[in-house]
Design an enzyme around this catalytic site. Sequence first.
Site, PDB file in Angstrom:
ATOM      1  N   GLY A 249     -64.539 -14.302  19.160  1.00 43.28           N
ATOM      2  CA  GLY A 249     -65.160 -15.221  17.879  1.00 43.28           C
ATOM      3  C   GLY A 249     -66.512 -15.402  17.993  1.00 43.28           C
ATOM      4  O   GLY A 249     -66.932 -16.619  17.508  1.00 43.28           O
ATOM      5  N   SER A 250     -67.516 -14.412  18.542  1.00 41.48           N
ATOM      6  CA  SER A 250     -68.774 -14.526  18.193  1.00 41.48           C
ATOM      7  C   SER A 250     -69.129 -14.720  16.677  1.00 41.48           C
ATOM      8  O   SER A 250     -69.961 -15.437  16.244  1.00 41.48           O
ATOM      9  CB  SER A 250     -69.695 -13.564  18.975  1.00 41.48           C
ATOM     10  OG  SER A 250     -69.388 -12.251  18.370  1.00 41.48           O
ATOM     11  N   ASN A 251     -68.310 -14.096  16.033  1.00 45.71           N
ATOM     12  CA  ASN A 251     -68.695 -13.966  14.471  1.00 45.71           C
ATOM     13  C   ASN A 251     -68.225 -15.158  13.824  1.00 45.71           C
ATOM     14  O   ASN A 251     -68.870 -15.754  12.971  1.00 45.71           O
ATOM     15  CB  ASN A 251     -67.897 -12.818  13.640  1.00 45.71           C
ATOM     16  CG  ASN A 251     -68.622 -11.403  13.709  1.00 45.71           C
ATOM     17  OD1 ASN A 251     -69.682 -11.398  13.208  1.00 45.71           O
ATOM     18  ND2 ASN A 251     -68.044 -10.541  14.620  1.00 45.71           N
TER      19      ASN A 251
ATOM     20  N   ILE B 270     -53.219  -5.770  11.483  1.00 42.07           N
ATOM     21  CA  ILE B 270     -53.315  -5.275  10.293  1.00 42.07           C
ATOM     22  C   ILE B 270     -52.862  -6.377   9.426  1.00 42.07           C
ATOM     23  O   ILE B 270     -51.685  -6.752   9.643  1.00 42.07           O
ATOM     24  CB  ILE B 270     -52.685  -3.989  10.112  1.00 42.07           C
ATOM     25  CG1 ILE B 270     -53.425  -2.963  10.955  1.00 42.07           C
ATOM     26  CG2 ILE B 270     -52.849  -3.651   8.588  1.00 42.07           C
ATOM     27  CD1 ILE B 270     -52.769  -1.430  10.903  1.00 42.07           C
TER      28      ILE B 270
ATOM     29  N   ASN C 230     -63.390  -8.693   5.628  1.00 40.53           N
ATOM     30  CA  ASN C 230     -63.235  -8.155   6.924  1.00 40.53           C
ATOM     31  C   ASN C 230     -64.718  -7.544   7.443  1.00 40.53           C
ATOM     32  O   ASN C 230     -65.503  -7.242   6.564  1.00 40.53           O
ATOM     33  CB  ASN C 230     -62.114  -7.271   7.008  1.00 40.53           C
ATOM     34  CG  ASN C 230     -61.814  -6.800   8.594  1.00 40.53           C
ATOM     35  OD1 ASN C 230     -61.972  -7.580   9.464  1.00 40.53           O
ATOM     36  ND2 ASN C 230     -61.810  -5.359   8.899  1.00 40.53           N
TER      37      ASN C 230
ATOM     38  N   HIS D 263     -66.026  -4.734   9.932  1.00 40.86           N
ATOM     39  CA  HIS D 263     -65.600  -3.599  10.781  1.00 40.86           C
ATOM     40  C   HIS D 263     -66.958  -2.932  11.582  1.00 40.86           C
ATOM     41  O   HIS D 263     -68.004  -2.610  10.904  1.00 40.86           O
ATOM     42  CB  HIS D 263     -64.940  -2.710  10.036  1.00 40.86           C
ATOM     43  CG  HIS D 263     -64.349  -1.630  10.760  1.00 40.86           C
ATOM     44  ND1 HIS D 263     -63.353  -1.437  11.844  1.00 40.86           N
ATOM     45  CD2 HIS D 263     -64.882  -0.379  11.058  1.00 40.86           C
ATOM     46  CE1 HIS D 263     -63.230  -0.387  12.483  1.00 40.86           C
ATOM     47  NE2 HIS D 263     -64.149   0.462  11.745  1.00 40.86           N
TER      48      HIS D 263
ATOM     49  N   GLU E 281     -74.140  -8.217  12.954  1.00 42.63           N
ATOM     50  CA  GLU E 281     -72.896  -8.857  12.358  1.00 42.63           C
ATOM     51  C   GLU E 281     -73.201 -10.353  12.114  1.00 42.63           C
ATOM     52  O   GLU E 281     -72.687 -10.759  11.060  1.00 42.63           O
ATOM     53  CB  GLU E 281     -71.684  -8.552  13.150  1.00 42.63           C
ATOM     54  CG  GLU E 281     -71.260  -7.099  13.132  1.00 42.63           C
ATOM     55  CD  GLU E 281     -69.838  -6.839  13.785  1.00 42.63           C
ATOM     56  OE1 GLU E 281     -69.541  -7.884  14.680  1.00 42.63           O
ATOM     57  OE2 GLU E 281     -68.976  -6.087  13.538  1.00 42.63           O
TER      58      GLU E 281
HETATM   59  C1  GRF Z   1     -66.545  -7.777  15.810  1.00 42.04           C
HETATM   60  O1  GRF Z   1     -67.540  -6.819  16.419  1.00 42.04           O
HETATM   61  C2  GRF Z   1     -65.977  -7.190  14.434  1.00 42.04           C
HETATM   62  O2  GRF Z   1     -66.797  -6.137  13.967  1.00 42.04           O
HETATM   63  C3  GRF Z   1     -64.713  -6.387  14.853  1.00 42.04           C
HETATM   64  O3  GRF Z   1     -64.140  -7.256  15.892  1.00 42.04           O
HETATM   65  C4  GRF Z   1     -65.312  -7.629  16.628  1.00 42.04           C
HETATM   66  C5  GRF Z   1     -64.854  -9.342  16.926  1.00 42.04           C
HETATM   67  O4  GRF Z   1     -65.947 -10.061  17.861  1.00 42.04           O
HETATM   68  N1  GRF Z   1     -63.740  -6.509  13.846  1.00 42.04           N
HETATM   69  P1  GRF Z   1     -65.822 -11.360  17.877  1.00 42.04           P
HETATM   70  O5  GRF Z   1     -64.564 -12.003  18.406  1.00 42.04           O
HETATM   71  O6  GRF Z   1     -66.182 -11.915  16.596  1.00 42.04           O
HETATM   72  O7  GRF Z   1     -67.123 -11.838  18.983  1.00 42.04           O
END
Ligand code: GRF
Length: 219
Positions: free
Chosen positions: A14-16, A94, A109, A111, A176
Amino acid sequence: MKKARIAVLISGGGSNLQALIDASRERSFPGDIVGVISDQPAAYGLERAARADIPRQVVQRQQFATRRAFDQALMEAVDQLRPDIVVLAGFMRIVRGDIVARYAGRMLNIHPALLPKYKGLDTYARCLAASDPAHGTTVHFVSAELDAGPPVLQAELTVAADDTVASLTARVQALEHVIYPMAVRWLAERRLELRKDGVWLDRRPLPEPFRVRPEDLSV
Ligand code: GRF
């Protein structure tokens, strides 16, 4: 303007999600995260959501006899949040079934590859094995086909001679964490649109994804 309701789907660290939580704490951010849904009960991202006091829900594939039933339950969990925007942030399933059409143009999304190169898993190892000079990450609208929806925003970096999967992952993820909140902001502000003929930004067609490099982002 009313803030957009944002649902975030995760499976892991969940870093994003954290980057979005941090962005949404800024008063000028045009959205609120109204719920986090995980298909993994142990996902660390759920703790991040808890710390930020965001409602959480787990929808596990194993709880359902069929994939179809899982897809339905996932859609119901998302629908309950009444989101304007659905953000897949490391959601490792998916997304399929009715949810794709229901949230068309409202589901993003991210990626870790310069799509259309390297759809699917292990993008860092594949990029290093191919000795690619560049790697990066792509924010795209979600369509029924894996990692194939219309791309919106890409960040690209130069692969260093001594890069490993770990170092490349860290460098790409730092990008990201900047570009994902940026794209979500554009969508919430309705600057970003998915029209019949493709992606539009600021009332103009965007035939190629918007490209940024680390030097533009100060990371
Ligand atoms: C991210 O690098 C994203 O590109 C991919 O999965 C990873 C998730 O990382 N889809 P996080 O859980 O957000 O740290």
